[in-house]
Design a protein around this motif. Structure first.
Motif, PDB file in Angstrom:
ATOM      1  N   GLN A   1       0.831  -1.207   0.000  1.00 46.51           N
ATOM      2  CA  GLN A   1       0.000   0.000   0.000  1.00 46.51           C
ATOM      3  C   GLN A   1       0.868   1.260   0.000  1.00 46.51           C
ATOM      4  O   GLN A   1       0.533   2.262  -0.644  1.00 46.51           O
ATOM      5  CB  GLN A   1      -0.921  -0.018   1.214  1.00 46.51           C
ATOM      6  CG  GLN A   1      -1.933  -1.160   1.189  1.00 46.51           C
ATOM      7  CD  GLN A   1      -2.691  -1.291   2.497  1.00 46.51           C
ATOM      8  OE1 GLN A   1      -2.457  -0.550   3.448  1.00 46.51           O
ATOM      9  NE2 GLN A   1      -3.604  -2.254   2.554  1.00 46.51           N
ATOM     10  N   LEU A   2       1.993   1.194   0.708  1.00 48.10           N
ATOM     11  CA  LEU A   2       2.901   2.341   0.726  1.00 48.10           C
ATOM     12  C   LEU A   2       3.514   2.583  -0.655  1.00 48.10           C
ATOM     13  O   LEU A   2       3.621   3.732  -1.122  1.00 48.10           O
ATOM     14  CB  LEU A   2       4.003   2.104   1.765  1.00 48.10           C
ATOM     15  CG  LEU A   2       5.077   3.186   1.870  1.00 48.10           C
ATOM     16  CD1 LEU A   2       4.440   4.518   2.265  1.00 48.10           C
ATOM     17  CD2 LEU A   2       6.149   2.779   2.874  1.00 48.10           C
ATOM     18  N   ILE A   3       3.908   1.500  -1.333  1.00 44.87           N
ATOM     19  CA  ILE A   3       4.477   1.638  -2.679  1.00 44.87           C
ATOM     20  C   ILE A   3       3.441   2.216  -3.636  1.00 44.87           C
ATOM     21  O   ILE A   3       3.753   3.083  -4.464  1.00 44.87           O
ATOM     22  CB  ILE A   3       4.976   0.267  -3.178  1.00 44.87           C
ATOM     23  CG1 ILE A   3       6.195  -0.181  -2.353  1.00 44.87           C
ATOM     24  CG2 ILE A   3       5.333   0.325  -4.656  1.00 44.87           C
ATOM     25  CD1 ILE A   3       6.674  -1.570  -2.679  1.00 44.87           C
ATOM     26  N   LEU A   4       2.205   1.775  -3.517  1.00 49.19           N
ATOM     27  CA  LEU A   4       1.136   2.311  -4.364  1.00 49.19           C
ATOM     28  C   LEU A   4       0.939   3.805  -4.091  1.00 49.19           C
ATOM     29  O   LEU A   4       0.755   4.600  -5.031  1.00 49.19           O
ATOM     30  CB  LEU A   4      -0.162   1.547  -4.114  1.00 49.19           C
ATOM     31  CG  LEU A   4      -1.404   2.039  -4.867  1.00 49.19           C
ATOM     32  CD1 LEU A   4      -1.174   1.966  -6.368  1.00 49.19           C
ATOM     33  CD2 LEU A   4      -2.631   1.220  -4.464  1.00 49.19           C
ATOM     34  N   ALA A   5       1.001   4.185  -2.821  1.00 43.42           N
ATOM     35  CA  ALA A   5       0.850   5.605  -2.477  1.00 43.42           C
ATOM     36  C   ALA A   5       1.975   6.431  -3.086  1.00 43.42           C
ATOM     37  O   ALA A   5       1.747   7.535  -3.620  1.00 43.42           O
ATOM     38  CB  ALA A   5       0.819   5.770  -0.960  1.00 43.42           C
ATOM     39  N   VAL A   6       3.216   5.911  -3.031  1.00 42.95           N
ATOM     40  CA  VAL A   6       4.355   6.625  -3.624  1.00 42.95           C
ATOM     41  C   VAL A   6       4.156   6.750  -5.134  1.00 42.95           C
ATOM     42  O   VAL A   6       4.436   7.807  -5.735  1.00 42.95           O
ATOM     43  CB  VAL A   6       5.669   5.884  -3.310  1.00 42.95           C
ATOM     44  CG1 VAL A   6       6.830   6.479  -4.104  1.00 42.95           C
ATOM     45  CG2 VAL A   6       5.963   5.939  -1.811  1.00 42.95           C
ATOM     46  N   TYR A   7       3.655   5.703  -5.771  1.00 41.11           N
ATOM     47  CA  TYR A   7       3.392   5.709  -7.209  1.00 41.11           C
ATOM     48  C   TYR A   7       2.389   6.809  -7.568  1.00 41.11           C
ATOM     49  O   TYR A   7       2.616   7.606  -8.487  1.00 41.11           O
ATOM     50  CB  TYR A   7       2.882   4.336  -7.617  1.00 41.11           C
ATOM     51  CG  TYR A   7       2.311   4.247  -9.015  1.00 41.11           C
ATOM     52  CD1 TYR A   7       3.147   4.180 -10.119  1.00 41.11           C
ATOM     53  CD2 TYR A   7       0.929   4.206  -9.220  1.00 41.11           C
ATOM     54  CE1 TYR A   7       2.625   4.081 -11.409  1.00 41.11           C
ATOM     55  CE2 TYR A   7       0.397   4.104 -10.491  1.00 41.11           C
ATOM     56  CZ  TYR A   7       1.246   4.043 -11.580  1.00 41.11           C
ATOM     57  OH  TYR A   7       0.722   3.941 -12.847  1.00 41.11           O
ATOM     58  N   VAL A   8       1.298   6.879  -6.828  1.00 39.20           N
ATOM     59  CA  VAL A   8       0.247   7.860  -7.116  1.00 39.20           C
ATOM     60  C   VAL A   8       0.768   9.279  -6.899  1.00 39.20           C
ATOM     61  O   VAL A   8       0.599  10.166  -7.746  1.00 39.20           O
ATOM     62  CB  VAL A   8      -0.994   7.583  -6.243  1.00 39.20           C
ATOM     63  CG1 VAL A   8      -2.014   8.718  -6.393  1.00 39.20           C
ATOM     64  CG2 VAL A   8      -1.618   6.245  -6.605  1.00 39.20           C
ATOM     65  N   VAL A   9       1.418   9.501  -5.764  1.00 38.39           N
ATOM     66  CA  VAL A   9       1.908  10.852  -5.439  1.00 38.39           C
ATOM     67  C   VAL A   9       2.956  11.291  -6.456  1.00 38.39           C
ATOM     68  O   VAL A   9       2.969  12.460  -6.894  1.00 38.39           O
ATOM     69  CB  VAL A   9       2.478  10.875  -4.012  1.00 38.39           C
ATOM     70  CG1 VAL A   9       3.181  12.208  -3.735  1.00 38.39           C
ATOM     71  CG2 VAL A   9       1.362  10.653  -2.995  1.00 38.39           C
ATOM     72  N   SER A  10       3.830  10.378  -6.862  1.00 33.51           N
ATOM     73  CA  SER A  10       4.879  10.732  -7.832  1.00 33.51           C
ATOM     74  C   SER A  10       4.265  11.172  -9.154  1.00 33.51           C
ATOM     75  O   SER A  10       4.690  12.182  -9.757  1.00 33.51           O
ATOM     76  CB  SER A  10       5.811   9.546  -8.056  1.00 33.51           C
ATOM     77  OG  SER A  10       6.452   9.179  -6.857  1.00 33.51           O
ATOM     78  N   ASN A  11       3.268  10.427  -9.628  1.00 33.28           N
ATOM     79  CA  ASN A  11       2.636  10.791 -10.900  1.00 33.28           C
ATOM     80  C   ASN A  11       1.960  12.162 -10.812  1.00 33.28           C
ATOM     81  O   ASN A  11       2.057  12.979 -11.732  1.00 33.28           O
ATOM     82  CB  ASN A  11       1.614   9.734 -11.300  1.00 33.28           C
ATOM     83  CG  ASN A  11       2.275   8.419 -11.678  1.00 33.28           C
ATOM     84  OD1 ASN A  11       3.410   8.410 -12.146  1.00 33.28           O
ATOM     85  ND2 ASN A  11       1.576   7.327 -11.490  1.00 33.28           N
ATOM     86  N   VAL A  12       1.268  12.424  -9.715  1.00 37.44           N
ATOM     87  CA  VAL A  12       0.606  13.718  -9.534  1.00 37.44           C
ATOM     88  C   VAL A  12       1.639  14.841  -9.497  1.00 37.44           C
ATOM     89  O   VAL A  12       1.444  15.924 -10.095  1.00 37.44           O
ATOM     90  CB  VAL A  12      -0.252  13.702  -8.249  1.00 37.44           C
ATOM     91  CG1 VAL A  12      -0.797  15.099  -7.953  1.00 37.44           C
ATOM     92  CG2 VAL A  12      -1.394  12.701  -8.373  1.00 37.44           C
ATOM     93  N   MET A  13       2.767  14.601  -8.837  1.00 41.15           N
ATOM     94  CA  MET A  13       3.820  15.620  -8.754  1.00 41.15           C
ATOM     95  C   MET A  13       4.405  15.901 -10.128  1.00 41.15           C
ATOM     96  O   MET A  13       4.676  17.063 -10.475  1.00 41.15           O
ATOM     97  CB  MET A  13       4.914  15.165  -7.789  1.00 41.15           C
ATOM     98  CG  MET A  13       4.496  15.165  -6.322  1.00 41.15           C
ATOM     99  SD  MET A  13       5.809  14.543  -5.247  1.00 41.15           S
ATOM    100  CE  MET A  13       7.105  15.735  -5.569  1.00 41.15           C
ATOM    101  N   PHE A  14       4.598  14.855 -10.941  1.00 51.27           N
ATOM    102  CA  PHE A  14       5.143  15.058 -12.284  1.00 51.27           C
ATOM    103  C   PHE A  14       4.192  15.907 -13.126  1.00 51.27           C
ATOM    104  O   PHE A  14       4.622  16.806 -13.860  1.00 51.27           O
ATOM    105  CB  PHE A  14       5.379  13.712 -12.975  1.00 51.27           C
ATOM    106  CG  PHE A  14       6.529  12.941 -12.390  1.00 51.27           C
ATOM    107  CD1 PHE A  14       7.648  13.590 -11.896  1.00 51.27           C
ATOM    108  CD2 PHE A  14       6.499  11.549 -12.343  1.00 51.27           C
ATOM    109  CE1 PHE A  14       8.715  12.876 -11.365  1.00 51.27           C
ATOM    110  CE2 PHE A  14       7.544  10.832 -11.807  1.00 51.27           C
ATOM    111  CZ  PHE A  14       8.662  11.491 -11.314  1.00 51.27           C
ATOM    112  N   VAL A  15       2.886  15.605 -13.027  1.00 49.86           N
ATOM    113  CA  VAL A  15       1.911  16.371 -13.798  1.00 49.86           C
ATOM    114  C   VAL A  15       1.896  17.824 -13.335  1.00 49.86           C
ATOM    115  O   VAL A  15       1.906  18.773 -14.156  1.00 49.86           O
ATOM    116  CB  VAL A  15       0.504  15.736 -13.666  1.00 49.86           C
ATOM    117  CG1 VAL A  15      -0.542  16.639 -14.319  1.00 49.86           C
ATOM    118  CG2 VAL A  15       0.486  14.358 -14.299  1.00 49.86           C
ATOM    119  N   THR A  16       1.880  18.031 -12.046  1.00 53.60           N
ATOM    120  CA  THR A  16       1.829  19.391 -11.504  1.00 53.60           C
ATOM    121  C   THR A  16       3.087  20.194 -11.871  1.00 53.60           C
ATOM    122  O   THR A  16       3.008  21.377 -12.236  1.00 53.60           O
ATOM    123  CB  THR A  16       1.667  19.340  -9.974  1.00 53.60           C
ATOM    124  OG1 THR A  16       0.500  18.582  -9.642  1.00 53.60           O
ATOM    125  CG2 THR A  16       1.542  20.729  -9.393  1.00 53.60           C
ATOM    126  N   ALA A  17       4.233  19.525 -11.778  1.00 53.55           N
ATOM    127  CA  ALA A  17       5.501  20.218 -12.027  1.00 53.55           C
ATOM    128  C   ALA A  17       5.701  20.556 -13.492  1.00 53.55           C
ATOM    129  O   ALA A  17       6.452  21.509 -13.821  1.00 53.55           O
ATOM    130  CB  ALA A  17       6.660  19.356 -11.536  1.00 53.55           C
TER     131      ALA A  17
END
Length: 343
Positions: free
Chosen positions: A27-43
């Motif tokens: 679940q932690l790895i999935l959370a990191v995956y989701v947050v990373s993708n959102v950060m890439f889009v935002t950045a």
């Protein structure tokens, strides 16, 4: 044990269980995956020609992340696999639509890594060919976009080709994990077989010990008397003959050597009746069969005043379970117990 537990035991360990998809770590790895993708889009939103497709794409791959990490026995369900492939194709098209035709892209091509991560899980979960089909579709989409954007097909190939290498690594890694699960399951089966064999040996030894105790209880007193060397009186001889008959019954008629039948046979022999018990069935009787057999044999033995009584459990496959033949001085009788009547 529940039906689900039984099914899991028969299925054995699979890759999904080795990956621990039901654990907090997953679940932690999935959370990191989701947050990373959102950060890439935002950045990288300021580099895009269209922002909303990128956010829609990140929503799709987030759903895909939850789908591929869903605990389920391998292989991964075909319907969910096609759903993930649809997400890969759709999210790639959305991001490519949002990308600018010129200039540096940087992390704006985040969809390649995000979708490759989804395809990794499909490969590990035994959907290798479908995952490769999704990877090739993503590669073709990128090449076609690069060509129409004026960057050139080679640019698109260079951009997406590293993902093919990652899929190859996933395929090799998945093969290694499958071999590991096969070895784990083989060891588990051997352990179960060894435990079952040890249990069977222990049970057989327990039965042997029990039979030895029963034999000692019957025989030792008689052997003790014989070992003294003193003359035998009529009562002792009668007791020795009774013990000999009981031992014969326990060997030749083990299935009939039940306490009520043994007691009835002893009473009949005390009246001078020659009793023979035979077990040609060789398998234990059911409770219903035991009751019916005990009644039939006990009645025949108690009714005999002289002569011979032979009770026999018949071999498997016969229509009759038991026959009891009584030969008296003046009459002959035969009792047969059908298998259906003993149910």
């Amino acid at each position: 044990m529940t039906a689900a537990a039984t099914a899991a035991e028969e299925r054995g360990t699979d890759i999904s269980e080795l990956l621990g998809l039901h654990t907090r770590g997953a679940q932690l790895i999935l959370a990191v995956y989701v947050v990373s993708n959102v950060m890439f889009v935002t950045a990288t939103a300021n580099r895009l020609d269209h922002v909303w497709p990128a956010y829609l794409a990140v929503a799709l791959v987030t759903v895909g992340g939850f789908v591929v990490t869903r605990p389920h026995p391998d292989p991964f369900p075909r319907v969910l696999t096609f759903a993930v492939l649809g997400i890969v194709v759709a999210s790639s098209a959305l991001v490519l639509y949002a990308l600018p035709d010129s200039g540096a892209l940087g992390r704006a091509t985040w969809y390649l890594g995000a979708n490759t991560w989804l395809l990794w899980f499909l490969i590990l979960r035994r959907r290798i060919l479908l995952a490769w089909a999704g990877g090739i579709a993503m590669l073709v989409e990128t090449i076609v976009w690069a060509q129409y954007a004026g960057r050139g097909a080679l640019d698109g190939l260079v951009l997406a080709s590293p993902q093919v290498l990652l899929l190859a690594i996933a395929t090799l890694f998945g093969g290694a994990l499958r071999r590991a699960t096969w070895r784990i399951n083989a060891l588990a089966r051997r352990s179960v077989d060894a435990a079952a064999a040890a249990g069977a040996v222990a049970a057989a030894r327990e039965v042997q010990d029990q039979r030895a105790d029963e034999l000692a209880e019957v025989v030792v007193p008689v052997l003790t008397v014989l070992a003294t060397g003193e003359p035998l009186d009529d009562a002792t001889r009668a007791e020795i003959m009774r013990v000999e008959a009981q031992l014969r019954d326990s060997v030749r008629g083990h299935g009939l050597a039940l306490p009520p039948i043994v007691a009835a046979a002893t009473r009949a022999r005390s009246r001078g009746v020659n009793v023979t018990l035979l077990d040609d069935l060789g398998v234990p009787l059911s409770p219903g069969e035991t009751d019916a057999v005990v009644r039939a044999v006990e009645d025949a033995l108690d009714a005999a005043a002289d002569g011979t009584v032979t009770a026999r459990l018949l071999p498997p496959g016969r229509e009759e379970l038991l026959t009891v033949v009584s030969l008296g001085a003046t009459d002959v009788s035969r009792v047969a117990l059908p298998r259906g009547a003993a149910a």
